[in-house]
Structures are given as structure tokens and as C-alpha cells.
Design a protein around this motif. Sequence first.
Motif, PDB file in Angstrom:
ATOM      1  N   ASP A 156       8.973  56.949  -1.118  1.00 50.26           N
ATOM      2  CA  ASP A 156      10.276  56.377  -0.765  1.00 50.26           C
ATOM      3  C   ASP A 156      11.035  55.806  -1.962  1.00 50.26           C
ATOM      4  OD1 ASP A 156       9.940  56.995   1.894  1.00 50.26           O
ATOM      5  OD2 ASP A 156       9.121  55.030   2.416  1.00 50.26           O
ATOM      6  N   THR A 157      10.339  55.564  -3.054  1.00 48.51           N
ATOM      7  CA  THR A 157      10.941  54.941  -4.233  1.00 48.51           C
ATOM      8  C   THR A 157      10.748  55.858  -5.435  1.00 48.51           C
ATOM      9  OG1 THR A 157      10.351  52.790  -3.320  1.00 48.51           O
ATOM     10  CG2 THR A 157      10.987  52.836  -5.634  1.00 48.51           C
ATOM     11  N   PHE A 158      11.738  55.855  -6.306  1.00 48.19           N
ATOM     12  CA  PHE A 158      11.700  56.667  -7.514  1.00 48.19           C
ATOM     13  C   PHE A 158      11.697  55.720  -8.718  1.00 48.19           C
ATOM     14  CE2 PHE A 158      14.142  59.325 -10.652  1.00 48.19           C
ATOM     15  CZ  PHE A 158      13.120  60.234 -10.883  1.00 48.19           C
ATOM     16  N   PHE A 159      10.779  55.939  -9.658  1.00 45.93           N
ATOM     17  CA  PHE A 159      10.618  55.091 -10.840  1.00 45.93           C
ATOM     18  C   PHE A 159      10.882  55.882 -12.106  1.00 45.93           C
ATOM     19  CE2 PHE A 159       7.791  53.359  -7.628  1.00 45.93           C
ATOM     20  CZ  PHE A 159       8.025  52.010  -7.704  1.00 45.93           C
ATOM     21  N   PHE A 160      11.404  55.214 -13.120  1.00 46.76           N
ATOM     22  CA  PHE A 160      11.535  55.803 -14.461  1.00 46.76           C
ATOM     23  C   PHE A 160      11.612  54.661 -15.457  1.00 46.76           C
ATOM     24  CE2 PHE A 160      15.726  55.290 -12.689  1.00 46.76           C
ATOM     25  CZ  PHE A 160      16.483  54.764 -13.722  1.00 46.76           C
ATOM     26  N   SER A 161      11.451  54.973 -16.745  1.00 46.83           N
ATOM     27  CA  SER A 161      11.471  53.895 -17.728  1.00 46.83           C
ATOM     28  C   SER A 161      12.259  54.279 -18.978  1.00 46.83           C
ATOM     29  CB  SER A 161      10.050  53.476 -18.098  1.00 46.83           C
ATOM     30  OG  SER A 161       9.425  54.461 -18.862  1.00 46.83           O
ATOM     31  N   TRP A 162      12.619  53.250 -19.706  1.00 49.45           N
ATOM     32  CA  TRP A 162      13.342  53.364 -20.970  1.00 49.45           C
ATOM     33  C   TRP A 162      12.502  52.700 -22.039  1.00 49.45           C
ATOM     34  CZ3 TRP A 162      18.133  49.774 -21.939  1.00 49.45           C
ATOM     35  CH2 TRP A 162      18.635  49.973 -23.228  1.00 49.45           C
ATOM     36  N   LEU A 163      12.045  53.482 -23.003  1.00 52.37           N
ATOM     37  CA  LEU A 163      11.314  52.960 -24.146  1.00 52.37           C
ATOM     38  C   LEU A 163      12.355  52.604 -25.203  1.00 52.37           C
ATOM     39  CD1 LEU A 163       8.596  52.325 -25.430  1.00 52.37           C
ATOM     40  CD2 LEU A 163       8.524  54.689 -26.252  1.00 52.37           C
ATOM     41  N   ILE A 164      12.538  51.322 -25.430  1.00 50.04           N
ATOM     42  CA  ILE A 164      13.625  50.845 -26.286  1.00 50.04           C
ATOM     43  C   ILE A 164      13.255  51.048 -27.751  1.00 50.04           C
ATOM     44  CG2 ILE A 164      14.991  48.832 -26.939  1.00 50.04           C
ATOM     45  CD1 ILE A 164      14.636  47.875 -24.060  1.00 50.04           C
ATOM     46  N   SER A 165      14.129  51.761 -28.450  1.00 49.30           N
ATOM     47  CA  SER A 165      13.897  52.034 -29.865  1.00 49.30           C
ATOM     48  C   SER A 165      14.846  51.218 -30.735  1.00 49.30           C
ATOM     49  CB  SER A 165      14.068  53.530 -30.143  1.00 49.30           C
ATOM     50  OG  SER A 165      15.379  53.923 -29.819  1.00 49.30           O
ATOM     51  N   SER A 166      14.670  51.324 -32.037  1.00 46.58           N
ATOM     52  CA  SER A 166      15.432  50.485 -32.966  1.00 46.58           C
ATOM     53  C   SER A 166      16.933  50.743 -32.924  1.00 46.58           C
ATOM     54  CB  SER A 166      14.901  50.653 -34.388  1.00 46.58           C
ATOM     55  OG  SER A 166      15.033  52.002 -34.795  1.00 46.58           O
ATOM     56  N   ASN A 167      17.361  51.911 -32.461  1.00 45.56           N
ATOM     57  CA  ASN A 167      18.806  52.133 -32.391  1.00 45.56           C
ATOM     58  C   ASN A 167      19.461  51.275 -31.314  1.00 45.56           C
ATOM     59  OD1 ASN A 167      17.655  53.664 -30.352  1.00 45.56           O
ATOM     60  ND2 ASN A 167      19.074  55.361 -30.573  1.00 45.56           N
ATOM     61  N   ALA A 168      18.677  50.682 -30.425  1.00 45.74           N
ATOM     62  CA  ALA A 168      19.216  49.783 -29.403  1.00 45.74           C
ATOM     63  C   ALA A 168      19.093  48.313 -29.793  1.00 45.74           C
ATOM     64  CB  ALA A 168      18.499  50.009 -28.074  1.00 45.74           C
ATOM     65  N   THR A 169      18.453  48.041 -30.934  1.00 38.99           N
ATOM     66  CA  THR A 169      18.188  46.650 -31.320  1.00 38.99           C
ATOM     67  C   THR A 169      18.687  46.328 -32.726  1.00 38.99           C
ATOM     68  OG1 THR A 169      15.981  47.194 -32.151  1.00 38.99           O
ATOM     69  CG2 THR A 169      16.157  46.535 -29.824  1.00 38.99           C
ATOM     70  N   GLN A 170      19.650  47.052 -33.214  1.00 35.30           N
ATOM     71  CA  GLN A 170      20.134  46.848 -34.584  1.00 35.30           C
ATOM     72  C   GLN A 170      20.915  45.551 -34.761  1.00 35.30           C
ATOM     73  OE1 GLN A 170      19.550  48.854 -37.403  1.00 35.30           O
ATOM     74  NE2 GLN A 170      18.000  49.503 -35.938  1.00 35.30           N
ATOM     75  N   LEU A 171      21.645  45.157 -33.757  1.00 35.44           N
ATOM     76  CA  LEU A 171      22.571  44.032 -33.891  1.00 35.44           C
ATOM     77  C   LEU A 171      22.117  42.837 -33.058  1.00 35.44           C
ATOM     78  CD1 LEU A 171      25.840  46.118 -33.452  1.00 35.44           C
ATOM     79  CD2 LEU A 171      24.766  45.444 -35.605  1.00 35.44           C
ATOM     80  N   VAL A 172      22.203  41.650 -33.616  1.00 32.34           N
ATOM     81  CA  VAL A 172      21.889  40.427 -32.888  1.00 32.34           C
ATOM     82  C   VAL A 172      23.034  40.160 -31.924  1.00 32.34           C
ATOM     83  CG1 VAL A 172      21.552  37.930 -33.084  1.00 32.34           C
ATOM     84  CG2 VAL A 172      20.528  39.484 -34.763  1.00 32.34           C
ATOM     85  N   GLY A 173      22.707  39.983 -30.675  1.00 29.23           N
ATOM     86  CA  GLY A 173      23.725  39.756 -29.659  1.00 29.23           C
ATOM     87  C   GLY A 173      23.203  40.167 -28.306  1.00 29.23           C
ATOM     88  N   SER A 174      23.843  41.156 -27.685  1.00 31.17           N
ATOM     89  CA  SER A 174      23.417  41.572 -26.357  1.00 31.17           C
ATOM     90  C   SER A 174      23.255  43.086 -26.292  1.00 31.17           C
ATOM     91  CB  SER A 174      24.416  41.097 -25.300  1.00 31.17           C
ATOM     92  OG  SER A 174      25.701  41.579 -25.595  1.00 31.17           O
ATOM     93  N   LEU A 175      22.507  43.502 -25.282  1.00 28.25           N
ATOM     94  CA  LEU A 175      22.254  44.913 -25.036  1.00 28.25           C
ATOM     95  C   LEU A 175      22.754  45.222 -23.634  1.00 28.25           C
ATOM     96  CD1 LEU A 175      20.970  47.586 -25.935  1.00 28.25           C
ATOM     97  CD2 LEU A 175      18.773  46.718 -25.105  1.00 28.25           C
ATOM     98  N   HIS A 176      23.789  46.049 -23.552  1.00 23.06           N
ATOM     99  CA  HIS A 176      24.379  46.436 -22.272  1.00 23.06           C
ATOM    100  C   HIS A 176      23.952  47.865 -21.969  1.00 23.06           C
ATOM    101  CE1 HIS A 176      28.023  43.640 -23.359  1.00 23.06           C
ATOM    102  NE2 HIS A 176      26.862  43.019 -23.402  1.00 23.06           N
ATOM    103  N   PHE A 177      23.713  48.164 -20.689  1.00 27.76           N
ATOM    104  CA  PHE A 177      23.333  49.534 -20.357  1.00 27.76           C
ATOM    105  C   PHE A 177      23.718  49.878 -18.931  1.00 27.76           C
ATOM    106  CE2 PHE A 177      19.601  46.891 -19.535  1.00 27.76           C
ATOM    107  CZ  PHE A 177      19.261  47.248 -18.236  1.00 27.76           C
ATOM    108  N   SER A 178      23.841  51.165 -18.701  1.00 26.55           N
ATOM    109  CA  SER A 178      24.034  51.707 -17.355  1.00 26.55           C
ATOM    110  C   SER A 178      23.198  52.978 -17.261  1.00 26.55           C
ATOM    111  CB  SER A 178      25.512  51.996 -17.063  1.00 26.55           C
ATOM    112  OG  SER A 178      25.976  53.028 -17.902  1.00 26.55           O
ATOM    113  N   ILE A 179      22.949  53.416 -16.042  1.00 24.35           N
ATOM    114  CA  ILE A 179      22.107  54.590 -15.801  1.00 24.35           C
ATOM    115  C   ILE A 179      22.968  55.686 -15.170  1.00 24.35           C
ATOM    116  CG2 ILE A 179      19.995  55.443 -14.704  1.00 24.35           C
ATOM    117  CD1 ILE A 179      19.531  53.022 -16.594  1.00 24.35           C
TER     118      ILE A 179
END
Length: 174
Positions: free
Chosen positions: A92-115
Motif C-alpha cells: 500500500d505504500t511506496f518508498f524511495f530515498s535520496w542520498l545527499i551528495s556534496s552538490n546539495a551541501t555546498q552553501l551554508v543556509g537551507s536546502l529546499h527540495f521537491s519530488i
Amino acid sequence: MSHFHKIIDTDSHFHIDPVTRLISTKADKLYVAQYDHDSERFTFQIPRYVEEHDMSLCDRIEVNFTNVIRTKKQQNSDVYIVKDADKSFDNDTFFFSWLISSNATQLVGSLHFSITFLCFDDDGNTTYEWGTAVYENVQVLIKPKNAAVVVAKYPDLYNQLKKSSIAFLQLVVG
């Protein structure tokens, strides 16, 4: 030296509401550190069927993200293509994941995302596209990288370590 670590996600999942398209979580850990690479995994879950469409049959799931500096004067945007997905035991439920890499963590501040969920026909044309609202509650914390300072301050020591490492590798490799 190359190595592999299995990453097991025991954190609270991000839940995707199929009606409001909002992403929510009960996780306390909504922080990543600047420059972190493949050391954090966010897991998502959504009902398997959204308006009678089987989300597990989508050809591609994208995490569209923007890493924004606190002053909002600089940002880094990219897309992550999901590599792992699975249905729950009850299907009944579908799962997936995002392995966060350095291109998502370059800048100090916030990380916004959508799927975005996508299906394609045999010619590569989009036949189905469904997306979420933007989630903006992940913070990227500052993490100093002092390697350049060490090289500038102690060039002789750096060159000595570099030469001894190369000599060691040549000895080991033959």
C-alpha cells in the motif's frame, strides 16, 4: 582508497500527502553539514496509488533541490535521480530515498527540495508527471575545510606527506 559503506536509514521518513502534495516529517534531524557527501539519506514514503496511478510504476523519480545561502544572494540547484525504490510489505505504500551528495551541501543556509514522478512512452515522451510542493526546512550547517590553510601555512610538511604517500602507494602497488 575506495571503500563502500551500506547506509541504513533509521530516521523518521518524509511523508508525501497525495492530496495536498505537501512533504512533512516528524524527524528531529533536519540538518546536514556543509560539504557532506553521500553520508546522509532521506527516505520518503507516499501511498502507492495516487488518483488510481501506481507510483511504483513511474520510470523516473527526481528530487529537484536548491541549496540557498542565508542571504539568498547565492544558490546551487541540481536534480537527483532516485536509484532505489520499493513497495511496503502490504503493497500500500511506496518508498524511495535520496542520498545527499556534496552538490546539495555546498552553501551554508537551507536546502529546499521537491519530488517529481515521471512516466515515459517508448519514444521518451512524458505520459505522466506528478509533483510535490517545495519542502524548505532542512538546514546546511557550516563546516570549515582547512586543508588549503594547512598547505599555505606548512608547505614543506605538506610536500613531505605527499611524497611519502606516493612512495608508499608505489611500494604497495608494486
